[in-house]
Scaffold this motif. Sequence first.
Motif, PDB file in Angstrom:
ATOM      1  N   ALA A 203       0.814  -1.209   0.000  1.00 46.63           N
ATOM      2  CA  ALA A 203       0.000   0.000   0.000  1.00 46.63           C
ATOM      3  C   ALA A 203       0.852   1.266   0.000  1.00 46.63           C
ATOM      4  N   ARG A 204       2.138   1.118  -0.282  1.00 47.84           N
ATOM      5  CA  ARG A 204       3.053   2.243  -0.147  1.00 47.84           C
ATOM      6  C   ARG A 204       2.770   3.328  -1.187  1.00 47.84           C
ATOM      7  N   LEU A 205       2.886   4.578  -0.725  1.00 46.35           N
ATOM      8  CA  LEU A 205       2.679   5.719  -1.617  1.00 46.35           C
ATOM      9  C   LEU A 205       3.992   6.089  -2.294  1.00 46.35           C
ATOM     10  N   ASP A 206       3.922   6.806  -3.397  1.00 47.94           N
ATOM     11  CA  ASP A 206       5.152   7.260  -4.027  1.00 47.94           C
ATOM     12  C   ASP A 206       5.693   8.465  -3.291  1.00 47.94           C
ATOM     13  N   GLY A 207       7.000   8.729  -3.500  1.00 45.18           N
ATOM     14  CA  GLY A 207       7.674   9.768  -2.748  1.00 45.18           C
ATOM     15  C   GLY A 207       7.082  11.143  -2.939  1.00 45.18           C
ATOM     16  N   THR A 208       6.682  11.484  -4.157  1.00 44.18           N
ATOM     17  CA  THR A 208       6.117  12.808  -4.406  1.00 44.18           C
ATOM     18  C   THR A 208       4.847  13.022  -3.601  1.00 44.18           C
ATOM     19  N   LYS A 209       4.008  12.014  -3.545  1.00 49.45           N
ATOM     20  CA  LYS A 209       2.776  12.097  -2.775  1.00 49.45           C
ATOM     21  C   LYS A 209       3.066  12.235  -1.289  1.00 49.45           C
ATOM     22  N   ILE A 210       4.032  11.445  -0.789  1.00 54.64           N
ATOM     23  CA  ILE A 210       4.382  11.522   0.635  1.00 54.64           C
ATOM     24  C   ILE A 210       4.890  12.924   0.972  1.00 54.64           C
ATOM     25  N   ALA A 211       5.809  13.440   0.144  1.00 54.52           N
ATOM     26  CA  ALA A 211       6.372  14.767   0.398  1.00 54.52           C
ATOM     27  C   ALA A 211       5.284  15.824   0.409  1.00 54.52           C
ATOM     28  N   HIS A 212       4.367  15.761  -0.536  1.00 50.11           N
ATOM     29  CA  HIS A 212       3.273  16.733  -0.595  1.00 50.11           C
ATOM     30  C   HIS A 212       2.392  16.630   0.640  1.00 50.11           C
ATOM     31  N   ASP A 213       2.061  15.411   1.034  1.00 51.23           N
ATOM     32  CA  ASP A 213       1.204  15.222   2.204  1.00 51.23           C
ATOM     33  C   ASP A 213       1.851  15.779   3.467  1.00 51.23           C
ATOM     34  N   LEU A 214       3.145  15.485   3.654  1.00 46.15           N
ATOM     35  CA  LEU A 214       3.818  15.943   4.864  1.00 46.15           C
ATOM     36  C   LEU A 214       3.952  17.459   4.892  1.00 46.15           C
ATOM     37  N   GLN A 215       4.249  18.056   3.745  1.00 48.58           N
ATOM     38  CA  GLN A 215       4.347  19.515   3.695  1.00 48.58           C
ATOM     39  C   GLN A 215       3.029  20.178   4.083  1.00 48.58           C
ATOM     40  N   SER A 216       1.946  19.516   3.774  1.00 44.09           N
ATOM     41  CA  SER A 216       0.633  20.111   4.048  1.00 44.09           C
ATOM     42  C   SER A 216       0.232  20.031   5.516  1.00 44.09           C
TER      43      SER A 216
ATOM     44  N   PRO B 112       8.168  18.876  18.473  1.00 44.01           N
ATOM     45  CA  PRO B 112       7.632  17.545  18.798  1.00 44.01           C
ATOM     46  C   PRO B 112       6.287  17.261  18.140  1.00 44.01           C
ATOM     47  N   ARG B 113       5.437  18.279  18.043  1.00 46.72           N
ATOM     48  CA  ARG B 113       4.130  18.044  17.418  1.00 46.72           C
ATOM     49  C   ARG B 113       4.267  17.628  15.957  1.00 46.72           C
ATOM     50  N   ASP B 114       5.351  18.095  15.299  1.00 46.94           N
ATOM     51  CA  ASP B 114       5.587  17.680  13.916  1.00 46.94           C
ATOM     52  C   ASP B 114       6.013  16.211  13.859  1.00 46.94           C
ATOM     53  N   VAL B 115       6.836  15.795  14.814  1.00 44.80           N
ATOM     54  CA  VAL B 115       7.222  14.379  14.867  1.00 44.80           C
ATOM     55  C   VAL B 115       5.984  13.520  15.091  1.00 44.80           C
TER      56      VAL B 115
END
Length: 487
Positions: free
Chosen positions: A20-33, A74-77
């Motif tokens: 079920a792994r996402l691609d890196g671009t999607k992960i990066a976008h999600d985390l930035q948001s 810490p809240r980001d972690v």
Amino acid sequence: MWVPQATLSLFAFLASRSLARLDGTKIAHDLQSILSPESAVFLLGNSSALIDTTPRFNVWHSPTYTVSVKPAFPRDVQKVVSYSRDKKVPFLATGGGHGYTGTLSALRDGIEVDLSYFNTVEVDKDKNLLKIGGSVRFRDLMGPVYAAGKAVPVGACPCVGMAGATLGGGIGFWSSTYGAISDSLSSLEVITADGSLITVSSTSNADLFWAMKGAGANYGIVTSLTYNIHDAPNGGQVMSADMMFPVSANGSLWEFVKSWVGKQPAELSLTISLLFDPIAGQFIIVTNIIYTGPLTTGHSIIQPLLNLQPLNTNISYIPWSEAPFAATYGGPANNCGKPTIMVPHAVNLYQVDTKALCDAVDYLNQTVPKDPALQSFVFAFTQYSQAGFKATEKKKSAFPWRDVVMYAQMDGIAMKADDVPAIDAFGKGFRDLLQKSNRKSKLEVYTHFAHGDEGAAAWYGEENVSRLRKLKKQYDPQGLFSFYNPV
């Protein structure tokens, strides 16, 4: 390479998650948001990521990442952990980047949680406390602690992360006096698998506190740690004595080390290192003595070594904060952090068997000169006083190795990837050779020196495994924190 059944089960579990792994671009976008603006997210493969993220020290059996995130708070972690859990993307927190066990290669295409922004150092000399962030390295804290007239146990390589070392127990020259680094731990701030930020100490989550002091990588991400620090003995000055000997002196050196077994003072630590000299075509032996008491007493301790007429000597009386930079002619410090293909093996020794050790050196002399792939091996034997370790009751922490006589390390450095199989096989064989001279029938090894094939009982003590696994089910039932020598 043989892999324990528990590790095979882990690989199968991780493989099922990867579907079920996402691609890196999607992960990066999600985390930035979802992360704070002060945090940074890197899609690995970009040149900036190579500059702005913490490099790994060892590239043998290393984990692979698609995204690296540097959380600011810490809240980001917490958000990264919750996101990774929900999306079934594996992750690993890094501080100094020096974990080199082969089990880390089970992490493929995951998220690196780079704790670089958690780099604060606070010394409260009145309360005898040191508080640090999760990415602080030995070199960052030694100066401030020394300047306050205090001491805290640290390891031999100054660029290693204090948090990572602590979570596996942590050993170094101060261990003769204060025991494992984790023995000085007062409390931690830990983000667990459910995304909670909790305080862990002897009075708060005490069961987890026990586990974090020796097997801590299995239970969460540590964002800060607080230690009890000590008034620095001897005005904070220590003797560091390096000497170089021909390999023919090894029998006398083992006898010198053996003479201290059972009566080694709490101020004394000893290391014997064997390195191959390609020019001479033979091994040389480097000894390092660190003595944290008066110089005159230190000199009397090393006099038997001086009587052996070493090829070279370097004896200095320095602040304890400089010892990791000076010891063993500065070799560990000079190479600390440089990307390396290193294949580790190690074994805890419970006696100094002079004949067996001399036979082991003879074996090295007969084999290593014939194979260039083996000539970058470093063999180190370190002996601490058991007084420091035994000052803390064994039941107080998951760090089990309080009666070890010598920690033996065999680090095979590969000049090219093609040399790894030969280095790996030789290291395992030499480890097994040393184990045969031991007082223990089963292999035991300090977890931070481990190859990765030894198993939980060998890393954490057979008597601790059941309790550690029970706590694992309680705090991390999905096995999110299962890449570094899993319980």
